[in-house]
Design an enzyme around this catalytic site. Structure first.
Site, short mmCIF file in Angstrom:
data_model
loop_
_atom_site.label_atom_id
_atom_site.label_comp_id
_atom_site.label_asym_id
_atom_site.label_seq_id
_atom_site.Cartn_x
_atom_site.Cartn_y
_atom_site.Cartn_z
N GLN A 114 -21.75 65.36 -17.08
CA GLN A 114 -23.07 66.00 -16.97
C GLN A 114 -23.00 67.51 -17.12
O GLN A 114 -24.02 68.15 -17.36
CB GLN A 114 -23.72 65.64 -15.63
CG GLN A 114 -24.14 64.19 -15.53
CD GLN A 114 -24.78 63.91 -14.20
OE1 GLN A 114 -24.10 63.65 -13.22
NE2 GLN A 114 -26.10 64.00 -14.17
N HIS A 118 -23.93 55.01 -9.56
CA HIS A 118 -24.62 55.86 -10.53
C HIS A 118 -23.66 56.86 -11.18
O HIS A 118 -23.61 56.98 -12.40
CB HIS A 118 -25.77 56.59 -9.82
CG HIS A 118 -26.53 57.53 -10.67
ND1 HIS A 118 -27.84 57.30 -11.04
CD2 HIS A 118 -26.20 58.72 -11.23
CE1 HIS A 118 -28.26 58.31 -11.79
NE2 HIS A 118 -27.28 59.19 -11.91
N GLU A 119 -22.89 57.56 -10.35
CA GLU A 119 -22.00 58.59 -10.89
C GLU A 119 -20.85 57.99 -11.69
O GLU A 119 -20.46 58.52 -12.72
CB GLU A 119 -21.47 59.49 -9.77
CG GLU A 119 -22.54 60.27 -9.02
CD GLU A 119 -23.50 61.06 -9.91
OE1 GLU A 119 -23.10 61.52 -11.00
OE2 GLU A 119 -24.67 61.21 -9.50
N CYS A 133 -32.03 61.14 -11.95
CA CYS A 133 -30.77 61.70 -12.43
C CYS A 133 -31.01 63.14 -12.87
O CYS A 133 -32.02 63.44 -13.51
CB CYS A 133 -30.25 60.86 -13.61
SG CYS A 133 -28.70 61.43 -14.31
N LEU A 134 -30.06 64.00 -12.56
CA LEU A 134 -30.17 65.40 -12.97
C LEU A 134 -30.18 65.54 -14.49
O LEU A 134 -30.67 66.53 -15.01
CB LEU A 134 -29.05 66.23 -12.35
CG LEU A 134 -29.06 66.30 -10.82
CD1 LEU A 134 -27.82 67.06 -10.32
CD2 LEU A 134 -30.33 66.95 -10.31
N HIS A 140 -21.66 57.27 -15.26
CA HIS A 140 -21.56 58.43 -16.16
C HIS A 140 -20.17 58.55 -16.78
O HIS A 140 -20.03 58.96 -17.93
CB HIS A 140 -21.87 59.73 -15.41
CG HIS A 140 -23.31 60.02 -15.22
ND1 HIS A 140 -24.18 60.26 -16.27
CD2 HIS A 140 -24.06 60.13 -14.09
CE1 HIS A 140 -25.40 60.51 -15.79
NE2 HIS A 140 -25.34 60.43 -14.46
N GLY A 149 -25.41 63.81 -6.38
CA GLY A 149 -24.19 63.53 -7.10
C GLY A 149 -24.19 64.21 -8.46
O GLY A 149 -25.25 64.55 -8.99
#
Length: 159
Positions: free
Chosen positions: A51, A130-131, A88-89, A134, A46
């Site tokens: 991000q 999670h996304e 997480c990225l 953000h 994701g």
């Protein structure tokens, strides 16, 4: 399509609330394409617009069934519970234990601004939660139970 730079923890853009998208312009279409390409290149499941430095309510997710593009997503119901390792990225090389709902239903608009709904369990439910965090300026490390730990996704696993 182009790869976008993924912002990392500490970047102020990651702590900001995103604005809704009112129309899908060519610029938004390019952003969606770039986000999908960037997510795949980084081996993520994701990616949210903040991000990559864009404060818009947009996420892309692929848990192995093809990409889901979610514009202005909201979770309309959540139930159950799952605790598992999450990374997480934007927090490279780290992971931690996080408890999330095991089942969620989310509403969003697709690339043609059609209203859609997706129901997810397990990994998809985790990715949606999670996304969407953000989009409201939150990172999973705020929910970690215990300490973050180092991970190296490039290591080969022996069977």
């Amino acid at each position: 399509m182009a790869l976008r730079e993924i912002r990392v923890q500490g970047d102020p853009v990651l702590g900001k609330v995103c604005k809704p998208i009112t129309e899908v312009t060519p610029k938004i279409v390019d952003l969606i394409d770039d986000m999908i390409e960037t997510m795949y290149e980084a081996n993520g499941v994701g990616l949210a617009a903040p991000q990559v430095g864009i404060l818009k309510r947009l996420v892309v997710i692929d848990v192995g069934e093809g990409p889901i593009v979610m514009i202005n997503p909201t979770i309309v119901s959540a139930d159950g519970e799952q605790t598992g390792s999450e990374g997480c990225l934007s927090v490279p090389g780290k992971a931690g234990q996080v408890t999330r709902p095991n089942h969620v239903v989310a509403r969003f608009f697709d690339e043609e601004m059609n209203e859609c709904e997706v129901e997810g369990t397990e990994l998809l439910a985790r990715a949606i939660c999670h996304e969407l965090d953000h989009l409201d300026g939150h990172i999973y490390v705020e929910k970690v139970e215990g300490e973050l730990y180092d991970v190296n996704y490039d290591e080969e696993v022996e069977e």
